[in-house]
Design a protein around this motif. Sequence first.
Motif, PDB file in Angstrom:
ATOM      1  N   VAL A   1       0.828  -1.196   0.000  1.00  0.00           N
ATOM      2  CA  VAL A   1       0.000   0.000   0.000  1.00  0.00           C
ATOM      3  C   VAL A   1       0.867   1.253   0.000  1.00  0.00           C
ATOM      4  O   VAL A   1       0.599   2.186  -0.753  1.00  0.00           O
ATOM      5  CB  VAL A   1      -0.974  -0.003   1.206  1.00  0.00           C
ATOM      6  CG1 VAL A   1      -1.671   1.332   1.357  1.00  0.00           C
ATOM      7  CG2 VAL A   1      -1.992  -1.118   1.059  1.00  0.00           C
ATOM      8  N   PHE A   2       1.911   1.270   0.852  1.00  0.00           N
ATOM      9  CA  PHE A   2       2.773   2.457   0.899  1.00  0.00           C
ATOM     10  C   PHE A   2       3.417   2.738  -0.448  1.00  0.00           C
ATOM     11  O   PHE A   2       3.662   3.886  -0.797  1.00  0.00           O
ATOM     12  CB  PHE A   2       3.852   2.300   1.978  1.00  0.00           C
ATOM     13  CG  PHE A   2       3.361   2.589   3.366  1.00  0.00           C
ATOM     14  CD1 PHE A   2       3.198   3.899   3.790  1.00  0.00           C
ATOM     15  CD2 PHE A   2       3.065   1.570   4.239  1.00  0.00           C
ATOM     16  CE1 PHE A   2       2.750   4.188   5.065  1.00  0.00           C
ATOM     17  CE2 PHE A   2       2.612   1.840   5.513  1.00  0.00           C
ATOM     18  CZ  PHE A   2       2.451   3.150   5.930  1.00  0.00           C
ATOM     19  N   LYS A   3       3.692   1.709  -1.203  1.00  0.00           N
ATOM     20  CA  LYS A   3       4.315   1.887  -2.511  1.00  0.00           C
ATOM     21  C   LYS A   3       3.274   2.105  -3.610  1.00  0.00           C
ATOM     22  O   LYS A   3       3.421   2.987  -4.455  1.00  0.00           O
ATOM     23  CB  LYS A   3       5.162   0.651  -2.840  1.00  0.00           C
ATOM     24  CG  LYS A   3       5.788   0.683  -4.212  1.00  0.00           C
ATOM     25  CD  LYS A   3       6.546  -0.600  -4.502  1.00  0.00           C
ATOM     26  CE  LYS A   3       7.041  -0.633  -5.927  1.00  0.00           C
ATOM     27  NZ  LYS A   3       7.589  -1.929  -6.286  1.00  0.00           N
ATOM     28  N   ASN A   4       2.237   1.307  -3.624  1.00  0.00           N
ATOM     29  CA  ASN A   4       1.323   1.277  -4.754  1.00  0.00           C
ATOM     30  C   ASN A   4       0.161   2.253  -4.685  1.00  0.00           C
ATOM     31  O   ASN A   4      -0.347   2.669  -5.727  1.00  0.00           O
ATOM     32  CB  ASN A   4       0.804  -0.146  -4.957  1.00  0.00           C
ATOM     33  CG  ASN A   4       1.904  -1.048  -5.453  1.00  0.00           C
ATOM     34  OD1 ASN A   4       2.381  -0.892  -6.564  1.00  0.00           O
ATOM     35  ND2 ASN A   4       2.346  -1.972  -4.608  1.00  0.00           N
ATOM     36  N   LEU A   5      -0.272   2.628  -3.497  1.00  0.00           N
ATOM     37  CA  LEU A   5      -1.360   3.600  -3.422  1.00  0.00           C
ATOM     38  C   LEU A   5      -0.925   4.960  -3.979  1.00  0.00           C
ATOM     39  O   LEU A   5      -1.635   5.525  -4.817  1.00  0.00           O
ATOM     40  CB  LEU A   5      -1.893   3.714  -1.990  1.00  0.00           C
ATOM     41  CG  LEU A   5      -3.096   4.631  -1.798  1.00  0.00           C
ATOM     42  CD1 LEU A   5      -4.257   4.247  -2.706  1.00  0.00           C
ATOM     43  CD2 LEU A   5      -3.528   4.606  -0.332  1.00  0.00           C
ATOM     44  N   PRO A   6       0.233   5.494  -3.578  1.00  0.00           N
ATOM     45  CA  PRO A   6       0.653   6.762  -4.201  1.00  0.00           C
ATOM     46  C   PRO A   6       0.867   6.630  -5.709  1.00  0.00           C
ATOM     47  O   PRO A   6       0.491   7.536  -6.469  1.00  0.00           O
ATOM     48  CB  PRO A   6       1.968   7.102  -3.497  1.00  0.00           C
ATOM     49  CG  PRO A   6       1.917   6.360  -2.213  1.00  0.00           C
ATOM     50  CD  PRO A   6       1.145   5.107  -2.497  1.00  0.00           C
ATOM     51  N   ALA A   7       1.428   5.518  -6.142  1.00  0.00           N
ATOM     52  CA  ALA A   7       1.656   5.331  -7.578  1.00  0.00           C
ATOM     53  C   ALA A   7       0.331   5.313  -8.328  1.00  0.00           C
ATOM     54  O   ALA A   7       0.190   5.937  -9.387  1.00  0.00           O
ATOM     55  CB  ALA A   7       2.433   4.042  -7.829  1.00  0.00           C
ATOM     56  N   ASN A  16      -0.120  -1.698 -13.004  1.00  0.00           N
ATOM     57  CA  ASN A  16       0.535  -2.569 -12.023  1.00  0.00           C
ATOM     58  C   ASN A  16       0.232  -2.107 -10.605  1.00  0.00           C
ATOM     59  O   ASN A  16      -0.052  -2.924  -9.725  1.00  0.00           O
ATOM     60  CB  ASN A  16       2.049  -2.621 -12.257  1.00  0.00           C
ATOM     61  CG  ASN A  16       2.406  -3.422 -13.482  1.00  0.00           C
ATOM     62  OD1 ASN A  16       1.713  -4.375 -13.842  1.00  0.00           O
ATOM     63  ND2 ASN A  16       3.483  -3.035 -14.142  1.00  0.00           N
ATOM     64  N   ALA A  17       0.288  -0.812 -10.368  1.00  0.00           N
ATOM     65  CA  ALA A  17      -0.025  -0.279  -9.040  1.00  0.00           C
ATOM     66  C   ALA A  17      -1.491  -0.527  -8.703  1.00  0.00           C
ATOM     67  O   ALA A  17      -1.820  -0.914  -7.575  1.00  0.00           O
ATOM     68  CB  ALA A  17       0.288   1.216  -8.974  1.00  0.00           C
ATOM     69  N   LYS A  18      -2.363  -0.343  -9.672  1.00  0.00           N
ATOM     70  CA  LYS A  18      -3.789  -0.579  -9.432  1.00  0.00           C
ATOM     71  C   LYS A  18      -4.065  -2.056  -9.132  1.00  0.00           C
ATOM     72  O   LYS A  18      -4.839  -2.384  -8.227  1.00  0.00           O
ATOM     73  CB  LYS A  18      -4.623  -0.098 -10.611  1.00  0.00           C
ATOM     74  CG  LYS A  18      -4.622   1.416 -10.732  1.00  0.00           C
ATOM     75  CD  LYS A  18      -5.606   1.880 -11.770  1.00  0.00           C
ATOM     76  CE  LYS A  18      -5.627   3.379 -11.867  1.00  0.00           C
ATOM     77  NZ  LYS A  18      -5.824   4.117 -10.641  1.00  0.00           N
ATOM     78  N   ALA A  19      -3.403  -2.948  -9.847  1.00  0.00           N
ATOM     79  CA  ALA A  19      -3.578  -4.381  -9.596  1.00  0.00           C
ATOM     80  C   ALA A  19      -3.056  -4.741  -8.206  1.00  0.00           C
ATOM     81  O   ALA A  19      -3.691  -5.519  -7.482  1.00  0.00           O
ATOM     82  CB  ALA A  19      -2.853  -5.201 -10.666  1.00  0.00           C
ATOM     83  N   SER A  20      -1.929  -4.166  -7.829  1.00  0.00           N
ATOM     84  CA  SER A  20      -1.387  -4.423  -6.492  1.00  0.00           C
ATOM     85  C   SER A  20      -2.329  -3.913  -5.415  1.00  0.00           C
ATOM     86  O   SER A  20      -2.488  -4.546  -4.360  1.00  0.00           O
ATOM     87  CB  SER A  20      -0.008  -3.777  -6.345  1.00  0.00           C
ATOM     88  OG  SER A  20       0.918  -4.432  -7.186  1.00  0.00           O
TER      89      SER A  20
END
Length: 161
Positions: A1-7, A16-20
């Motif tokens: 979440v810390f990596k992919n939510l901002p992305a 990729n961020a949305k899928a994560s």
Amino acid sequence: VFKNLPASYHDPHDLNAKASMQIASCMAGIAFNSAGLGITHSLAHAIGANFHLPHGLANAMVLPYVVEYNRSDDYTASVYDRLLAASNIGKTDLKLAVEELKEDLDVPRGLKDLGIEEDTFSEAAARIVGLAMNDMCTATNPVPPTPKDLAGILTKVYYGS
């Protein structure tokens, strides 16, 4: 979440961020179905209902103050520390990490920042605390709160401090 939510937030085309984030959301749903949610959600339910705020926004505003409150329990503090270490984001304080994430996502620091007047907040505070105390999520918080505890957290949520 810390990596992919901002992305995902900053680049709506980052699939990729949305899928994560979809995977993280599914994992969270499985976890809270087994373990419960705690007072972040109890307060967010009551705040959202009272001030007509989206549940996700209310949760984001409440989370750092509940993390701070729950750290009074040694076991919970150690779980928070392990989660933060496993996130591999190079942070050592979960409350500060959440606050930085909120800032990156343009989440207001407090209810006051949303234009909610202090008198309006004061009039609603006891009702919000009562609703949160009686919310089914409160029973699964790792540190059992008193109404005074929830009122203190709620005050921090209002002022953003």
